[in-house]
Design a protein around this motif. Structure first.
Motif, PDB file in Angstrom:
ATOM      1  N   GLU A 243       0.820  -1.209   0.000  1.00 54.31           N
ATOM      2  CA  GLU A 243       0.000   0.000   0.000  1.00 54.31           C
ATOM      3  C   GLU A 243       0.860   1.269   0.000  1.00 54.31           C
ATOM      4  O   GLU A 243       0.393   2.339  -0.392  1.00 54.31           O
ATOM      5  N   SER A 244       2.114   1.155   0.410  1.00 51.71           N
ATOM      6  CA  SER A 244       2.994   2.326   0.415  1.00 51.71           C
ATOM      7  C   SER A 244       3.397   2.747  -0.999  1.00 51.71           C
ATOM      8  O   SER A 244       3.923   3.859  -1.189  1.00 51.71           O
ATOM      9  N   LEU A 245       3.146   1.905  -1.992  1.00 52.20           N
ATOM     10  CA  LEU A 245       3.553   2.221  -3.363  1.00 52.20           C
ATOM     11  C   LEU A 245       2.825   3.446  -3.911  1.00 52.20           C
ATOM     12  O   LEU A 245       3.333   4.119  -4.805  1.00 52.20           O
ATOM     13  N   ALA A 246       1.639   3.744  -3.377  1.00 52.00           N
ATOM     14  CA  ALA A 246       0.926   4.940  -3.824  1.00 52.00           C
ATOM     15  C   ALA A 246       1.725   6.207  -3.537  1.00 52.00           C
ATOM     16  O   ALA A 246       1.543   7.235  -4.201  1.00 52.00           O
ATOM     17  N   VAL A 247       2.640   6.125  -2.562  1.00 55.21           N
ATOM     18  CA  VAL A 247       3.516   7.246  -2.235  1.00 55.21           C
ATOM     19  C   VAL A 247       4.912   7.037  -2.823  1.00 55.21           C
ATOM     20  O   VAL A 247       5.498   7.956  -3.404  1.00 55.21           O
ATOM     21  N   LEU A 248       5.443   5.831  -2.702  1.00 52.05           N
ATOM     22  CA  LEU A 248       6.828   5.595  -3.096  1.00 52.05           C
ATOM     23  C   LEU A 248       7.034   5.643  -4.607  1.00 52.05           C
ATOM     24  O   LEU A 248       8.074   6.123  -5.086  1.00 52.05           O
ATOM     25  N   ILE A 249       6.072   5.152  -5.375  1.00 52.68           N
ATOM     26  CA  ILE A 249       6.240   5.188  -6.833  1.00 52.68           C
ATOM     27  C   ILE A 249       6.339   6.623  -7.352  1.00 52.68           C
ATOM     28  O   ILE A 249       7.237   6.934  -8.158  1.00 52.68           O
ATOM     29  N   PRO A 250       5.468   7.546  -6.933  1.00 50.54           N
ATOM     30  CA  PRO A 250       5.660   8.933  -7.366  1.00 50.54           C
ATOM     31  C   PRO A 250       7.036   9.501  -7.006  1.00 50.54           C
ATOM     32  O   PRO A 250       7.661  10.195  -7.815  1.00 50.54           O
ATOM     33  N   TYR A 251       7.521   9.208  -5.796  1.00 47.64           N
ATOM     34  CA  TYR A 251       8.871   9.645  -5.427  1.00 47.64           C
ATOM     35  C   TYR A 251       9.909   9.034  -6.361  1.00 47.64           C
ATOM     36  O   TYR A 251      10.806   9.727  -6.857  1.00 47.64           O
ATOM     37  N   ARG A 252       9.813   7.721  -6.600  1.00 47.37           N
ATOM     38  CA  ARG A 252      10.807   7.040  -7.439  1.00 47.37           C
ATOM     39  C   ARG A 252      10.822   7.598  -8.854  1.00 47.37           C
ATOM     40  O   ARG A 252      11.892   7.779  -9.455  1.00 47.37           O
ATOM     41  N   LEU A 253       9.638   7.863  -9.393  1.00 44.10           N
ATOM     42  CA  LEU A 253       9.576   8.356 -10.762  1.00 44.10           C
ATOM     43  C   LEU A 253      10.214   9.743 -10.878  1.00 44.10           C
ATOM     44  O   LEU A 253      10.796  10.077 -11.912  1.00 44.10           O
ATOM     45  N   ARG A 254      10.120  10.543  -9.828  1.00 40.84           N
ATOM     46  CA  ARG A 254      10.770  11.854  -9.865  1.00 40.84           C
ATOM     47  C   ARG A 254      12.267  11.743  -9.584  1.00 40.84           C
ATOM     48  O   ARG A 254      13.093  12.290 -10.308  1.00 40.84           O
ATOM     49  N   VAL A 255      12.624  11.024  -8.528  1.00 41.77           N
ATOM     50  CA  VAL A 255      14.022  10.993  -8.084  1.00 41.77           C
ATOM     51  C   VAL A 255      14.890  10.128  -8.982  1.00 41.77           C
ATOM     52  O   VAL A 255      16.019  10.513  -9.336  1.00 41.77           O
ATOM     53  N   ASN A 256      14.387   8.955  -9.375  1.00 41.14           N
ATOM     54  CA  ASN A 256      15.213   8.009 -10.129  1.00 41.14           C
ATOM     55  C   ASN A 256      14.987   8.049 -11.636  1.00 41.14           C
ATOM     56  O   ASN A 256      15.891   7.715 -12.408  1.00 41.14           O
ATOM     57  N   GLN A 257      13.771   8.434 -12.069  1.00 42.52           N
ATOM     58  CA  GLN A 257      13.468   8.467 -13.499  1.00 42.52           C
ATOM     59  C   GLN A 257      13.390   9.887 -14.065  1.00 42.52           C
ATOM     60  O   GLN A 257      13.153  10.060 -15.261  1.00 42.52           O
ATOM     61  N   ASN A 258      13.556  10.875 -13.199  1.00 46.07           N
ATOM     62  CA  ASN A 258      13.572  12.275 -13.620  1.00 46.07           C
ATOM     63  C   ASN A 258      12.275  12.704 -14.313  1.00 46.07           C
ATOM     64  O   ASN A 258      12.291  13.526 -15.233  1.00 46.07           O
ATOM     65  N   CYS A 259      11.148  12.152 -13.883  1.00 47.44           N
ATOM     66  CA  CYS A 259       9.850  12.574 -14.425  1.00 47.44           C
ATOM     67  C   CYS A 259       9.511  13.962 -13.896  1.00 47.44           C
ATOM     68  O   CYS A 259       9.521  14.177 -12.689  1.00 47.44           O
ATOM     69  N   LYS A 260       9.190  14.874 -14.810  1.00 51.93           N
ATOM     70  CA  LYS A 260       8.960  16.261 -14.408  1.00 51.93           C
ATOM     71  C   LYS A 260       7.548  16.753 -14.675  1.00 51.93           C
ATOM     72  O   LYS A 260       7.204  17.867 -14.290  1.00 51.93           O
ATOM     73  N   ASP A 261       6.739  15.957 -15.390  1.00 47.31           N
ATOM     74  CA  ASP A 261       5.381  16.411 -15.668  1.00 47.31           C
ATOM     75  C   ASP A 261       4.442  15.215 -15.761  1.00 47.31           C
ATOM     76  O   ASP A 261       4.868  14.051 -15.672  1.00 47.31           O
ATOM     77  N   ALA A 262       3.154  15.489 -15.935  1.00 45.40           N
ATOM     78  CA  ALA A 262       2.130  14.451 -15.919  1.00 45.40           C
ATOM     79  C   ALA A 262       2.320  13.441 -17.037  1.00 45.40           C
ATOM     80  O   ALA A 262       2.074  12.242 -16.853  1.00 45.40           O
ATOM     81  N   LEU A 263       2.744  13.896 -18.225  1.00 50.21           N
ATOM     82  CA  LEU A 263       2.914  12.982 -19.357  1.00 50.21           C
ATOM     83  C   LEU A 263       3.960  11.919 -19.044  1.00 50.21           C
ATOM     84  O   LEU A 263       3.712  10.726 -19.212  1.00 50.21           O
ATOM     85  N   TYR A 264       5.137  12.363 -18.583  1.00 50.26           N
ATOM     86  CA  TYR A 264       6.195  11.404 -18.268  1.00 50.26           C
ATOM     87  C   TYR A 264       5.809  10.526 -17.079  1.00 50.26           C
ATOM     88  O   TYR A 264       6.185   9.358 -17.018  1.00 50.26           O
ATOM     89  N   PHE A 265       5.067  11.102 -16.163  1.00 46.13           N
ATOM     90  CA  PHE A 265       4.584  10.310 -15.037  1.00 46.13           C
ATOM     91  C   PHE A 265       3.705   9.164 -15.535  1.00 46.13           C
ATOM     92  O   PHE A 265       3.890   8.010 -15.140  1.00 46.13           O
ATOM     93  N   ASN A 266       2.766   9.452 -16.412  1.00 46.14           N
ATOM     94  CA  ASN A 266       1.857   8.422 -16.920  1.00 46.14           C
ATOM     95  C   ASN A 266       2.597   7.362 -17.729  1.00 46.14           C
ATOM     96  O   ASN A 266       2.324   6.161 -17.601  1.00 46.14           O
ATOM     97  N   VAL A 267       3.536   7.802 -18.553  1.00 44.79           N
ATOM     98  CA  VAL A 267       4.304   6.849 -19.374  1.00 44.79           C
ATOM     99  C   VAL A 267       5.097   5.904 -18.487  1.00 44.79           C
ATOM    100  O   VAL A 267       5.106   4.680 -18.691  1.00 44.79           O
TER     101      VAL A 267
END
Length: 340
Positions: A243-267
């Motif tokens: 259940e913590s993934l709802a928080v950790l995945i957004p962090y990971r996508l920003r910190v480790n995948q450099n996602c900066k906007d909604a499009l990259y987040f969704n992809v």
């Protein structure tokens, strides 16, 4: 802020485990001149943990002072926050109530943090010690904080270390709070096996510009009591932890995948879904005789359940989008504070 190191033990009904953990801490070989202390945070225990900790420490005759704090709000995150506010020294070492630190652990952690000011969080190497001989399948799973956290010592690739035995720079916490950081995860809460608070702290520290390190020389034993040596416990651990993934995945996508906007987040979230789904399918397709020997059946079932729970956690898409925006907002506030 005084130079030194504070050992923090957050505990909920830890009376059966605390005496041995404190004995290992009392045996620390800390260099003369290095100031250190021990804080025990009683997180709404009902088994006399606080009194036992104080009594045990007096008997051990250790020169370092021990102070007991009380956090009535259940949740490991809240216990950590109270300890961070009360810690007297620049570095804080989170020692779980079932962690047995090697004799040079505190001294080495202090030296590494002092000599490397860019480190925000520093992790070690946990070795599982079982109260009774575990079944064979337990040696294949990694749900408990143990083992190496990187290929070599130094900066970690994925900006996270497990909370057990990790050392944090108190200035990181102060910087985060100044930017309005409020953890989204409560971590362990009473008897609930919710998790992820340690990783959230690491990701937030990375957003603040600090490095997350691992050093294989920092060794501790992670005691696993009898009641945790079961498939049912692992099942709960994975289910509630997912259940913590709802928080950790957004962090990971920003910190480790450099996602900066909604499009990259969704992809990238779609990539996460595909990864979990492929893992589930590959396990379902496993039909070799060796894979289904009796001793491996439990392992495979738990691995399957792990993917199922992770996929199910992705149902929280709306929450993930909201949390991703919160992560971006935190980063903006942190960047603004650097310019002031």
């Amino acid at each position: 802020m005084d130079t030194g190191i504070t050992i923090i033990i957050c505990t909920y009904n830890g009376a059966p485990r605390l005496p041995e953990t404190l004995r290992y801490i009392a045996c620390q070989q800390v260099k003369p001149g290095v100031a250190w202390e021990v804080l025990v945070v009683d997180n709404a225990s009902s088994d006399g943990s606080a009194e036992l900790a104080a009594t045990t420490w007096r008997k051990l005759s250790c020169p370092a002072p021990l102070k007991v704090l009380h956090q009535p709000q259940k949740g490991l995150t809240y216990a950590r926050e109270l300890a961070l506010q009360e810690a007297a020294y620049e570095f804080v070492l989170f020692c779980d109530d079932d962690n047995w630190l090697s004799p040079g652990y505190v001294d080495l952690a202090f030296e590494l943090m002092k000599d490397n000011p860019g480190i925000g969080v520093l992790g070690g190497f946990g070795e599982l010690v079982f109260e009774q001989e575990p079944p064979a399948w337990m040696h294949y799973l990694t749900g408990l904080a143990s083992g190496p956290q990187a290929i070599t010592s130094g900066k970690t690739q994925y900006n996270a270390v497990y909370g057990a035995g990790c050392t944090m720079r108190k200035a990181v916490f102060a910087k985060l709070r100044q930017a309005g950081f409020h953890p989204l995860l409560s971590d362990r809460r009473g008897k609930k096996l919710s998790a992820g608070g340690d990783y959230e702290l690491c990701y937030a520290a990375a957003l603040a510009g600090y490095e997350i390190w691992y050093d294989e020389r920092l060794r501790f034993k992670h005691f696993v009591p009898q009641q945790r040596i079961s498939a049912a416990y692992y099942d709960r651990l994975m289910k509630e932890g997912a259940e913590s993934l709802a928080v950790l995945i957004p962090y990971r996508l920003r910190v480790n995948q450099n996602c900066k906007d909604a499009l990259y987040f969704n992809v990238n979230l779609l990539k996460v879904f595909i990864f979990y789904f492929k893992g589930l399918v590959m396990l379902l397709l496993t039909r070799t005789a060796s894979a289904f020997r009796k001793k491996e059946t439990t392992y495979l079932r738990l691995k399957l359940l792990s993917f199922v729970y992770k996929l199910y956690a992705l149902r929280n898409y709306t929450s993930m989008k909201q949390n991703f925006r919160k992560v971006l907002d935190l980063e903006r506030r942190l960047n603004s504070s650097r310019l002031l």
